[in-house]
Enzyme design. Structure first.
Site, PDB file in Angstrom:
ATOM      1  N   GLY A  53       0.766  -1.237   0.000  1.00  0.00           N
ATOM      2  CA  GLY A  53       0.000   0.000   0.000  1.00  0.00           C
ATOM      3  C   GLY A  53       0.792   1.278   0.000  1.00  0.00           C
ATOM      4  O   GLY A  53       0.212   2.366  -0.132  1.00  0.00           O
TER       5      GLY A  53
ATOM      6  N   GLU B 119       4.030  -7.093   1.042  1.00  0.00           N
ATOM      7  CA  GLU B 119       3.631  -7.293  -0.348  1.00  0.00           C
ATOM      8  C   GLU B 119       3.650  -5.995  -1.151  1.00  0.00           C
ATOM      9  O   GLU B 119       2.617  -5.552  -1.661  1.00  0.00           O
ATOM     10  CB  GLU B 119       2.222  -7.903  -0.396  1.00  0.00           C
ATOM     11  N   PRO B 120       4.797  -5.361  -1.296  1.00  0.00           N
ATOM     12  CA  PRO B 120       4.823  -4.160  -2.150  1.00  0.00           C
ATOM     13  C   PRO B 120       4.630  -4.530  -3.613  1.00  0.00           C
ATOM     14  O   PRO B 120       5.201  -5.499  -4.114  1.00  0.00           O
ATOM     15  CB  PRO B 120       6.226  -3.588  -1.906  1.00  0.00           C
ATOM     16  N   GLY B 121       3.805  -3.779  -4.284  1.00  0.00           N
ATOM     17  CA  GLY B 121       3.637  -3.946  -5.729  1.00  0.00           C
ATOM     18  C   GLY B 121       3.985  -2.649  -6.411  1.00  0.00           C
ATOM     19  O   GLY B 121       5.040  -2.496  -7.030  1.00  0.00           O
ATOM     20  N   ARG B 122       3.094  -1.679  -6.248  1.00  0.00           N
ATOM     21  CA  ARG B 122       3.286  -0.367  -6.864  1.00  0.00           C
ATOM     22  C   ARG B 122       4.641   0.240  -6.499  1.00  0.00           C
ATOM     23  O   ARG B 122       5.339   0.801  -7.341  1.00  0.00           O
ATOM     24  CB  ARG B 122       2.159   0.549  -6.399  1.00  0.00           C
TER      25      ARG B 122
ATOM     26  N   CYS C 166     -12.767   6.551 -28.450  1.00  0.00           N
ATOM     27  CA  CYS C 166     -14.042   7.228 -28.672  1.00  0.00           C
ATOM     28  C   CYS C 166     -14.787   7.478 -27.362  1.00  0.00           C
ATOM     29  O   CYS C 166     -15.921   7.015 -27.155  1.00  0.00           O
ATOM     30  CB  CYS C 166     -14.899   6.416 -29.638  1.00  0.00           C
ATOM     31  N   GLU C 167     -14.146   8.180 -26.461  1.00  0.00           N
ATOM     32  CA  GLU C 167     -14.718   8.587 -25.184  1.00  0.00           C
ATOM     33  C   GLU C 167     -14.206   9.980 -24.863  1.00  0.00           C
ATOM     34  O   GLU C 167     -13.000  10.229 -24.926  1.00  0.00           O
ATOM     35  CB  GLU C 167     -14.277   7.641 -24.055  1.00  0.00           C
TER      36      GLU C 167
ATOM     37  N   TYR D  70       0.016  -0.934 -12.915  1.00  0.00           N
ATOM     38  CA  TYR D  70      -1.379  -1.024 -13.355  1.00  0.00           C
ATOM     39  C   TYR D  70      -1.635  -0.456 -14.753  1.00  0.00           C
ATOM     40  O   TYR D  70      -2.793  -0.370 -15.169  1.00  0.00           O
ATOM     41  CB  TYR D  70      -2.326  -0.385 -12.327  1.00  0.00           C
TER      42      TYR D  70
END
Length: 424
Positions: free
Chosen positions: A246, A284-287, A353-354, A382
């Protein structure tokens, strides 16, 4: 010449510089030349940045709590080459699906170093975990518990497990990435945890080793981590505690997240005070391991001036969905002139197309023109994992750069790839 820009040094990969041609350089490779060779959009990873962050995290933990495991929370960047780097650097792995498990195994992670997560694990995924011999399954519900016990009984094995507890603690982050509040799809509530502990202990097929929590992502405040440790301290004495991840990262020069050392000090102080110093700690580091390792390259396709200046590029929500999904903020520069003074504020729009397909709002750029290579930093977390084929756009490649050498680790999709699953 090496840039002295605070922006480039803080949010770009380690070693990023402006070279003698005045171009942005990642991992010793000229970003403009990378765009010409591999096309755009493209994810460009500084491999040495990945390795440095893994080693730094391990070293920082070891200095204050020697009994530990650092796991790569692989949902952040589930690319085989990224998994392989972290396996080589001695990390374990956190997977949240059968697909992530398959990639982790292929990349070289030993099964016993893998933790299986997920709030809606299927019978097939639980069976795959048992067949692979994963080190630990983190149980998220009573359904998880009963299913896994039954499957383990069929195989006459005893599976190591932890319980994910929802500690009723929410960090200051977007609701889409907040997971610790009481009303959450994740984990056992505080009220249900004692019953889950009792049922897990009663099963001959499950070896309950400890408790787990994860309160959310992109967190800048440390007190919620301490509060979460306090919240689980009353559930008994376990040898292992998994405190999740986190830790926030800087996506822009104005953001100042806690350092890894500050984050770990807060967690480990709380662990020692509330649970005791002899526990095996899992993180659990990811980012925090991958976000700033990577930039995304785009080509400017259109510059349009009406009320705003719209700089439209050849990617967008298909390669970085985060700004559209929950308002994530990014910066941008032009690779051909990264230190040139800005002339105007631009809306960097994608090709989809948004109307909401805007990657960066109010980005200061120096006279953008067609053909410029536009760079957004901090896209290692991500971007790749949420990539999609909206408007039937093929997904972008991943390029590893190190010591001036670039290698393709994931090729760009082709139109043929878009059709391979069609059944006549």
């Amino acid at each position: 010449m090496t840039t002295t820009s605070t922006q480039l040094s803080r949010v770009y990969p380690r070693g990023t510089r402006v070279n003698a041609r005045g171009h942005l350089e990642i991992g010793g490779c000229d970003a403009v030349e990378l765009a010409a060779e591999f096309g755009t959009p493209a994810y460009v990873v500084a491999e040495e940045d990945l390795r440095w962050r893994a080693r730094s995290f391990v070293d920082e933990v070891a200095a204050v709590h020697p009994d530990f495991d650092v796991l790569f929370a692989s949902k952040a960047f589930p690319c085989t080459a990224v998994y392989h780097v972290f396996a080589e650097e001695g990390l374990g792995c956190d997977v949240a699906s059968g697909g992530e498990l398959a990639v982790a195994l292929r990349a070289g992670f030993q099964p016993e170093r893998i933790y299986l997560h997920g709030n809606a694990k299927s019978v097939a995924e639980l069976r795959e975990a048992l067949e692979a011999g994963v080190g630990c399954v983190v149980l998220d519900s009573f359904d998880d518990l009963e299913r896994l016990a039954a499957l383990a009984a069929e195989r006459s094995v005893c599976q190591r497990v932890m319980l994910r507890v929802t500690p009723d603690v929410s960090g200051d982050t977007h609701e889409s990435v907040s997971t610790g509040q009481a009303d959450s799809k994740f984990g056992f509530s505080l009220a249900d945890t004692p019953g889950a502990i009792e049922r897990a202990h009663a099963s001959d097929q499950l070896e309950l080793t400890g408790l787990h929590f994860h309160i959310g992502s992109q967190l800048f405040e440390l007190e919620p981590f301490r509060a979460a440790v306090r919240a689980i301290a009353s559930f008994g004495d376990f040898p292992v505690y998994n405190l999740g991840g986190g830790l926030g990262v800087a996506y822009t020069a104005s953001q100042h997240p806690p350092s890894v050392a500050e984050y770990l000090a807060a967690l480990i102080d709380a662990l020692h005070e509330e649970l005791g110093p002899s526990k095996h700690l899992v993180l659990e580091p990811g980012r925090a391991l991958v976000a700033n390792s990577t930039v995304t390259l785009y080509t400017v396709e259109t510059v349009k001036r009406n009320v705003s200046t719209w700089v439209a590029v050849d990617g967008g929500m298909s390669d970085n969905l985060r700004p559209m999904l929950y308002g994530a903020v990014y910066e941008a520069i032009i690779a051909q002139r990264p230190l040139a003074p800005a002339s105007e504020r631009c809306q960097i729009a994608g090709k989809h197309c948004e109307s909401g397909d805007v990657i960066v709002r109010d980005a200061p750029l120096p006279d953008p023109v067609l053909g410029d290579v536009l760079v957004t930093p901090a896209t290692g977390a991500y971007g790749f994992s949420m990539a999609n084929n909206y408007n039937a756009v093929p997904r972008a490649p991943v390029i590893f750069c190190r010591d001036g050498n670039a290698r393709l680790v994931v090729r760009r999709e082709t139109y043929g790839d878009l059709l391979t699953r069609d059944v006549d």
